[in-house]
Write a protein that holds these residues in place. Structure first.
Motif, PDB file in Angstrom:
ATOM      1  N   VAL A   1      35.037   3.118  68.134  1.00  0.00           N
ATOM      2  CA  VAL A   1      33.717   3.508  67.624  1.00  0.00           C
ATOM      3  C   VAL A   1      33.798   4.846  66.897  1.00  0.00           C
ATOM      4  N   ARG A   2      34.501   5.803  67.471  1.00  0.00           N
ATOM      5  CA  ARG A   2      34.604   7.134  66.853  1.00  0.00           C
ATOM      6  C   ARG A   2      35.350   7.086  65.530  1.00  0.00           C
ATOM      7  N   VAL A   3      36.440   6.343  65.481  1.00  0.00           N
ATOM      8  CA  VAL A   3      37.218   6.269  64.243  1.00  0.00           C
ATOM      9  C   VAL A   3      36.428   5.542  63.161  1.00  0.00           C
ATOM     10  N   LEU A   4      35.742   4.452  63.517  1.00  0.00           N
ATOM     11  CA  LEU A   4      34.936   3.738  62.533  1.00  0.00           C
ATOM     12  C   LEU A   4      33.800   4.609  62.017  1.00  0.00           C
ATOM     13  N   THR A   5      33.165   5.343  62.913  1.00  0.00           N
ATOM     14  CA  THR A   5      32.084   6.237  62.502  1.00  0.00           C
ATOM     15  C   THR A   5      32.611   7.329  61.585  1.00  0.00           C
ATOM     16  N   LEU A   6      33.749   7.913  61.947  1.00  0.00           N
ATOM     17  CA  LEU A   6      34.348   8.948  61.110  1.00  0.00           C
ATOM     18  C   LEU A   6      34.747   8.371  59.756  1.00  0.00           C
ATOM     19  N   GLY A   7      35.262   7.144  59.747  1.00  0.00           N
ATOM     20  CA  GLY A   7      35.637   6.511  58.482  1.00  0.00           C
ATOM     21  C   GLY A   7      34.442   6.334  57.568  1.00  0.00           C
ATOM     22  N   ALA A   8      33.319   5.882  58.131  1.00  0.00           N
ATOM     23  CA  ALA A   8      32.102   5.716  57.336  1.00  0.00           C
ATOM     24  C   ALA A   8      31.610   7.057  56.798  1.00  0.00           C
ATOM     25  N   MET A   9      31.624   8.069  57.628  1.00  0.00           N
ATOM     26  CA  MET A   9      31.154   9.387  57.190  1.00  0.00           C
ATOM     27  C   MET A   9      32.120  10.011  56.193  1.00  0.00           C
ATOM     28  N   ALA A  10      33.396   9.711  56.334  1.00  0.00           N
ATOM     29  CA  ALA A  10      34.386  10.205  55.372  1.00  0.00           C
ATOM     30  C   ALA A  10      34.098   9.636  53.992  1.00  0.00           C
ATOM     31  N   ARG A  11      33.859   8.327  53.903  1.00  0.00           N
ATOM     32  CA  ARG A  11      33.568   7.707  52.607  1.00  0.00           C
ATOM     33  C   ARG A  11      32.304   8.283  51.994  1.00  0.00           C
ATOM     34  N   LEU A  12      31.279   8.490  52.808  1.00  0.00           N
ATOM     35  CA  LEU A  12      30.016   9.024  52.299  1.00  0.00           C
ATOM     36  C   LEU A  12      30.149  10.455  51.792  1.00  0.00           C
ATOM     37  N   ASN A  13      31.157  11.151  52.273  1.00  0.00           N
ATOM     38  CA  ASN A  13      31.345  12.547  51.883  1.00  0.00           C
ATOM     39  C   ASN A  13      32.575  12.759  51.006  1.00  0.00           C
ATOM     40  N   GLY A  14      33.106  11.670  50.474  1.00  0.00           N
ATOM     41  CA  GLY A  14      34.234  11.778  49.556  1.00  0.00           C
ATOM     42  C   GLY A  14      35.519  12.260  50.199  1.00  0.00           C
ATOM     43  N   GLU A  15      35.713  11.935  51.468  1.00  0.00           N
ATOM     44  CA  GLU A  15      36.913  12.343  52.192  1.00  0.00           C
ATOM     45  C   GLU A  15      37.765  11.126  52.553  1.00  0.00           C
ATOM     46  N   GLU A  16      39.004  11.392  52.962  1.00  0.00           N
ATOM     47  CA  GLU A  16      39.902  10.343  53.437  1.00  0.00           C
ATOM     48  C   GLU A  16      39.976  10.401  54.960  1.00  0.00           C
ATOM     49  N   LEU A  17      39.913   9.238  55.596  1.00  0.00           N
ATOM     50  CA  LEU A  17      39.956   9.189  57.058  1.00  0.00           C
ATOM     51  C   LEU A  17      41.216   9.831  57.601  1.00  0.00           C
ATOM     52  N   THR A  18      42.363   9.477  57.036  1.00  0.00           N
ATOM     53  CA  THR A  18      43.624  10.031  57.549  1.00  0.00           C
ATOM     54  C   THR A  18      43.675  11.542  57.375  1.00  0.00           C
ATOM     55  N   GLY A  19      43.103  12.032  56.289  1.00  0.00           N
ATOM     56  CA  GLY A  19      43.072  13.467  56.055  1.00  0.00           C
ATOM     57  C   GLY A  19      42.239  14.190  57.096  1.00  0.00           C
ATOM     58  N   LEU A  20      41.103  13.593  57.469  1.00  0.00           N
ATOM     59  CA  LEU A  20      40.251  14.211  58.479  1.00  0.00           C
ATOM     60  C   LEU A  20      40.899  14.184  59.854  1.00  0.00           C
ATOM     61  N   LEU A  21      41.597  13.107  60.176  1.00  0.00           N
ATOM     62  CA  LEU A  21      42.226  12.979  61.493  1.00  0.00           C
ATOM     63  C   LEU A  21      43.430  13.907  61.664  1.00  0.00           C
ATOM     64  N   THR A  22      43.941  14.442  60.565  1.00  0.00           N
ATOM     65  CA  THR A  22      45.078  15.370  60.651  1.00  0.00           C
ATOM     66  C   THR A  22      44.688  16.753  60.106  1.00  0.00           C
TER      67      THR A  22
ATOM     68  N   ALA B   1      24.376   4.810  73.865  1.00  0.00           N
ATOM     69  CA  ALA B   1      23.792   5.938  73.139  1.00  0.00           C
ATOM     70  C   ALA B   1      24.696   7.171  73.215  1.00  0.00           C
ATOM     71  N   TRP B   2      25.301   7.402  74.384  1.00  0.00           N
ATOM     72  CA  TRP B   2      26.204   8.543  74.549  1.00  0.00           C
ATOM     73  C   TRP B   2      27.438   8.395  73.668  1.00  0.00           C
ATOM     74  N   ILE B   3      28.006   7.180  73.641  1.00  0.00           N
ATOM     75  CA  ILE B   3      29.171   6.922  72.785  1.00  0.00           C
ATOM     76  C   ILE B   3      28.806   7.131  71.321  1.00  0.00           C
ATOM     77  N   ALA B   4      27.637   6.620  70.922  1.00  0.00           N
ATOM     78  CA  ALA B   4      27.201   6.757  69.530  1.00  0.00           C
ATOM     79  C   ALA B   4      26.953   8.219  69.175  1.00  0.00           C
ATOM     80  N   PHE B   5      26.314   8.954  70.084  1.00  0.00           N
ATOM     81  CA  PHE B   5      26.050  10.365  69.818  1.00  0.00           C
ATOM     82  C   PHE B   5      27.345  11.156  69.701  1.00  0.00           C
ATOM     83  N   GLY B   6      28.266  10.925  70.637  1.00  0.00           N
ATOM     84  CA  GLY B   6      29.549  11.626  70.569  1.00  0.00           C
ATOM     85  C   GLY B   6      30.301  11.304  69.290  1.00  0.00           C
ATOM     86  N   ALA B   7      30.224  10.033  68.843  1.00  0.00           N
ATOM     87  CA  ALA B   7      30.902   9.628  67.609  1.00  0.00           C
ATOM     88  C   ALA B   7      30.259  10.295  66.398  1.00  0.00           C
ATOM     89  N   TRP B   8      28.914  10.312  66.365  1.00  0.00           N
ATOM     90  CA  TRP B   8      28.234  10.966  65.245  1.00  0.00           C
ATOM     91  C   TRP B   8      28.529  12.456  65.222  1.00  0.00           C
TER      92      TRP B   8
END
Length: 370
Positions: free
Chosen positions: A24-45, A350-357
């Motif tokens: 859930v966290r990685v998918l959420t980060l991936g979606a937010m990365a695309r919306l902000n013009g970032e790369e998922l792998t770049g954010l994770l490292t 809700a806790w998982i979603a909040f932590g992911a966001w």
């Protein structure tokens, strides 16, 4: 046989809880990365992750980092435990360092979640309450760092199992785990302090307990001495921390000044989110007195003191305070007892979603280090 069955059940539940949350966290980060013009792998490292990876691959003194000072005046701020594990997994499996770090963190994350669940069981929680505490710990704000090349998962795993060993008066196990922890992060000091208190209160005349305690500081002290020798021209390890990250113990003056500024003139959402976690931790500490095992409370208190009574990068505090989320376990267990199962499931989701966001926002939107 029954004990082994329970242990296996906890391990399976912990693996499911941690892995589902991670997805859930990685998918959420991936979606937010695309919306902000970032790369998922770049954010994770990003941020500290780049240091751990480059140390694992090149060592402390040959790391190809662009710094205005000798590179070891930055790299020596990071303890060797995680880089050595990454290098070892890379050597055995052939995985790239980032993938090796991910494998290390999955194993450590599951172990950490399982330990939190065992602690919940010691607090009298049933299976549903035990699982809920696993969700609480593994999906807290900034839990994305459990998936990144950061020390959070490894530190949590070793620290929580060391606390369990101290609860059980298994002094040898506790000493071994804390000795390993001394290679991971300076906040291993918190476990050494708890060990001292446990021996003074529960086994003051036990020579074996004192002998095991005497073993615990040497990894931490050894690394600090070694790093300080190689950086003596800038004041040693603590000089590096002050020079590179403005970190130093100031009895909370920096934290109070920054908090006052954020509350009165701050407009940055990331600062407000960071401050909210800090305030929640401070409020939870006195409320949890007598509700969590004494070892957990003392550990959380020392970690909180080390983090909040020092100056430095304030928006890294939610990450550094992750282990103290165990202070919320009593209310989670009580809530599970009173809510219907669908209510518990809804709150867990809700806790998982909040932590992911929260994690996604602080990495993909917030521009400063976490």
């Amino acid at each position: 046989m029954l004990v082994r069955h329970r242990q296996l059940a906890v391990l399976i539940d912990a693996a499911l809880i941690f892995l589902i949350g991670s997805v859930v966290r990685v998918l959420t980060l991936g979606a937010m990365a695309r919306l902000n013009g970032e790369e998922l792998t770049g954010l994770l490292t990003k941020w500290d992750a780049q240091y751990y990876l480059v140390i694992a691959e090149h060592g402390y003194f040959e790391a190809p980092l662009d710094t205005a000072v000798p590179v070891h005046h930055r790299t020596l701020a990071f303890f060797p435990g995680l880089p050595l594990l990454i290098r070892g997994v890379h050597a055995v499996t052939g995985l790239e360092p980032a993938a090796a770090a991910a494998l290390v963190n999955v194993i450590a994350g599951v172990a950490m979640t399982a330990a939190a669940m065992v602690i919940a069981r010691r607090m009298g929680a049933g299976r549903l309450g035990v699982a809920a505490v696993g969700v609480l710990v593994s999906a807290a704000p900034m839990s994305i760092t459990f998936t990144m090349p950061y020390t959070e998962a490894l530190f949590g795993a070793l620290a929580f199992w060391a606390l369990i060993a101290l609860m059980d008066r298994r002094w040898g196990w506790a000493a071994g785990l804390i000795l390993l922890l001394g290679f991971v992060r300076i906040t291993a000091v918190a476990l050494i302090v708890v060990f001292v208190l446990a021996v003074l209160i529960r086994a003051p005349r036990d020579p074996r307990a004192w002998a095991c305690l005497a073993v615990t500081p040497w990894s931490l002290a050894g690394y600090l001495v070694w790093a300080s020798w190689h950086s003596r021209e800038v004041g040693g390890y603590f000089g590096i921390q002050a020079q590179g990250w403005h970190t130093g113990f100031d009895f909370g003056a920096g934290t109070l000044a920054w908090s006052a500024e954020v509350l009165t003139t701050g407009t940055e959402v990331g600062y407000l989110l960071s401050l909210a976690v800090m305030i929640a931790a401070v409020v939870a500490l006195p409320l949890a007195w007598g509700r969590v095992p004494a070892e957990v409370w003392a550990f959380s208190a020392v970690v909180m003191a080390m983090v909040l009574l020092s100056d430095g990068i304030m928006h890294s505090r939610p990450r550094l305070l992750l282990p103290t989320v165990l202070l919320l376990a009593p209310w989670v267990v009580r809530g599970v007892d009173k809510l219907p199962r669908w209510g518990t499931a809804l709150l867990a989701g809700a806790w998982i979603a909040f932590g992911a966001w929260y994690s996604g926002y602080m990495l993909a939107v917030f521009e400063w280090a976490i």
